[in-house]
Design a protein around this motif. Structure first.
Motif, mmCIF file in Angstrom:
data_model
loop_
_atom_site.group_PDB
_atom_site.id
_atom_site.type_symbol
_atom_site.label_atom_id
_atom_site.label_comp_id
_atom_site.label_asym_id
_atom_site.label_seq_id
_atom_site.Cartn_x
_atom_site.Cartn_y
_atom_site.Cartn_z
ATOM 1 N N PHE A 1 11.991 -16.821 26.111
ATOM 2 C CA PHE A 1 10.575 -16.492 25.930
ATOM 3 C C PHE A 1 9.781 -16.603 27.224
ATOM 4 N N LEU A 2 10.281 -17.340 28.208
ATOM 5 C CA LEU A 2 9.597 -17.419 29.500
ATOM 6 C C LEU A 2 9.688 -16.092 30.257
ATOM 7 N N ASN A 3 10.692 -15.301 29.936
ATOM 8 C CA ASN A 3 10.879 -14.024 30.614
ATOM 9 C C ASN A 3 10.257 -12.852 29.865
ATOM 10 N N GLN A 4 9.652 -13.116 28.707
ATOM 11 C CA GLN A 4 8.960 -12.046 27.985
ATOM 12 C C GLN A 4 7.707 -11.659 28.756
ATOM 13 N N LYS A 5 7.361 -10.394 28.677
ATOM 14 C CA LYS A 5 6.140 -9.921 29.333
ATOM 15 C C LYS A 5 4.932 -10.571 28.671
ATOM 16 N N ILE A 6 3.875 -10.797 29.449
ATOM 17 C CA ILE A 6 2.727 -11.542 28.926
ATOM 18 C C ILE A 6 1.901 -10.746 27.925
ATOM 19 N N LEU A 7 1.991 -9.417 27.977
ATOM 20 C CA LEU A 7 1.267 -8.574 27.033
ATOM 21 C C LEU A 7 2.240 -7.635 26.348
ATOM 22 N N SER A 8 1.890 -7.248 25.142
ATOM 23 C CA SER A 8 2.644 -6.196 24.465
ATOM 24 C C SER A 8 1.640 -5.232 23.861
ATOM 25 N N ARG A 9 2.049 -3.991 23.780
ATOM 26 C CA ARG A 9 1.189 -2.951 23.225
ATOM 27 C C ARG A 9 1.522 -2.805 21.759
ATOM 28 N N GLN A 10 0.531 -2.927 20.925
ATOM 29 C CA GLN A 10 0.747 -2.749 19.488
ATOM 30 C C GLN A 10 0.858 -1.263 19.201
ATOM 31 N N GLY A 11 1.778 -0.921 18.339
ATOM 32 C CA GLY A 11 1.987 0.486 18.032
ATOM 33 C C GLY A 11 2.839 1.176 19.070
ATOM 34 N N ALA A 12 3.539 0.414 19.907
ATOM 35 C CA ALA A 12 4.372 1.008 20.951
ATOM 36 C C ALA A 12 5.597 1.697 20.367
ATOM 37 N N ASP A 13 5.896 1.450 19.110
ATOM 38 C CA ASP A 13 7.043 2.078 18.480
ATOM 39 C C ASP A 13 6.720 3.477 17.954
ATOM 40 N N LYS A 14 5.458 3.910 18.107
ATOM 41 C CA LYS A 14 5.069 5.244 17.668
ATOM 42 C C LYS A 14 5.613 6.279 18.651
ATOM 43 N N PRO A 15 5.780 7.520 18.215
ATOM 44 C CA PRO A 15 6.269 8.569 19.111
ATOM 45 C C PRO A 15 5.357 8.754 20.320
ATOM 46 N N LYS A 16 5.947 9.166 21.436
ATOM 47 C CA LYS A 16 5.204 9.315 22.697
ATOM 48 C C LYS A 16 4.033 10.284 22.560
ATOM 49 N N ARG B 1 -7.209 -17.257 28.424
ATOM 50 C CA ARG B 1 -7.863 -16.291 29.313
ATOM 51 C C ARG B 1 -7.413 -14.863 29.002
ATOM 52 N N LEU B 2 -6.124 -14.702 28.702
ATOM 53 C CA LEU B 2 -5.621 -13.378 28.333
ATOM 54 C C LEU B 2 -6.230 -12.910 27.014
ATOM 55 N N ASN B 3 -6.317 -13.804 26.049
ATOM 56 C CA ASN B 3 -6.938 -13.450 24.762
ATOM 57 C C ASN B 3 -8.405 -13.068 24.943
ATOM 58 N N ASN B 4 -9.126 -13.818 25.770
ATOM 59 C CA ASN B 4 -10.534 -13.485 26.038
ATOM 60 C C ASN B 4 -10.658 -12.122 26.708
ATOM 61 N N MET B 5 -9.771 -11.855 27.667
ATOM 62 C CA MET B 5 -9.784 -10.579 28.364
ATOM 63 C C MET B 5 -9.496 -9.437 27.389
ATOM 64 N N LEU B 6 -8.524 -9.625 26.514
ATOM 65 C CA LEU B 6 -8.203 -8.583 25.535
ATOM 66 C C LEU B 6 -9.315 -8.405 24.507
ATOM 67 N N ASP B 7 -10.008 -9.485 24.159
ATOM 68 C CA ASP B 7 -11.172 -9.365 23.272
ATOM 69 C C ASP B 7 -12.252 -8.512 23.926
ATOM 70 N N ASP B 8 -12.483 -8.730 25.227
ATOM 71 C CA ASP B 8 -13.453 -7.914 25.960
ATOM 72 C C ASP B 8 -13.018 -6.449 25.997
ATOM 73 N N TYR B 9 -11.735 -6.230 26.237
ATOM 74 C CA TYR B 9 -11.195 -4.867 26.258
ATOM 75 C C TYR B 9 -11.420 -4.189 24.902
ATOM 76 N N ASN B 10 -11.031 -4.881 23.834
ATOM 77 C CA ASN B 10 -11.168 -4.299 22.495
ATOM 78 C C ASN B 10 -12.624 -4.028 22.147
ATOM 79 N N GLU B 11 -13.502 -4.940 22.522
ATOM 80 C CA GLU B 11 -14.931 -4.747 22.256
ATOM 81 C C GLU B 11 -15.459 -3.525 23.006
ATOM 82 N N ALA B 12 -15.051 -3.379 24.262
ATOM 83 C CA ALA B 12 -15.512 -2.244 25.063
ATOM 84 C C ALA B 12 -15.010 -0.924 24.484
ATOM 85 N N ILE B 13 -13.771 -0.898 24.032
ATOM 86 C CA ILE B 13 -13.186 0.332 23.495
ATOM 87 C C ILE B 13 -13.696 0.620 22.081
ATOM 88 N N ASP B 14 -13.824 -0.406 21.269
ATOM 89 C CA ASP B 14 -14.241 -0.215 19.877
ATOM 90 C C ASP B 14 -15.670 0.293 19.759
#
Length: 174
Positions: free
Chosen positions: A3-18, A74-87
């Motif tokens: 788990f230390l080598n897992q990427k810090i972020l993952s994209r939800q819905g990444a399993d959808k077609p390109k 800090r990552l969660n806060n940053m992603l909350d800001d991202y989601n708020e800006a996009i939503d």
């Protein structure tokens, strides 16, 4: 300790077609912080209290618990800001700001592809992403102001009296 080598972020819905992913300009991201990691830290602390000597690598990880949790927050806060800006975008604004959204998504790319909990650049990554989100919000604010300005002009044109009504009751002739 995979788990230390897992990427810090993952994209939800990444399993959808390109094709479907490309149509959506914005994505949902989540912090990739394993529950196993938190359990490991707790178990190491309990083992130490019981007098057992875990491996030094595991002890070093447990000692960095505050740092890891700080990154997670800090990552969660940053992603909350991202989601708020996009939503908050309207459909028209999404089309208009497509290039800015793509730039914003590119700033998050390192968290999906290269950074993990062992990486030294997580703090810099968060700062870079926060700056990109701020720039995006500034662009959105400019677009909103210009849209309001245009709306006011259209409203003034709509309300303008270009031709006066002829007064049929008037008895006097010019």
């Amino acid at each position: 300790m995979e788990f230390l080598n897992q990427k810090i972020l993952s994209r939800q819905g990444a399993d959808k077609p390109k094709k479907e992913q490309k149509r959506r300009l914005f994505h949902r991201y989540k912090v990739n912080f394993s529950d196993e990691f938190r359990i490991l830290i707790k178990e190491v602390k309990y083992l130490e209290k019981m007098g057992c000597k875990p491996f030094k690598t595991i002890i070093n990880i447990a000692l960095q618990e505050k740092e890891y949790l700080s990154y997670k927050d800090r990552l969660n806060n940053m992603l909350d800001d991202y989601n708020e800006a996009i939503d908050n975008l309207k459909e028209v604004e999404r089309d208009l700001l497509a290039e800015s959204i793509e730039t914003l998504n590119e700033s998050l790319y390192a968290g999906i592809e290269s950074l993990n909990l062992n990486s030294l650049g997580i703090g810099d990554f968060i700062l870079k992403c926060n700056k990109a989100i701020k720039n995006f919000r500034d662009n959105h604010s400019k677009v909103t102001k210009h849209a309001q300005y245009i709306e006011n002009i259209i409203q003034n044109i709509e309300n303008a009296v270009l031709i006066r009504e002829f007064e049929w009751d008037r008895k006097e002739v010019m």
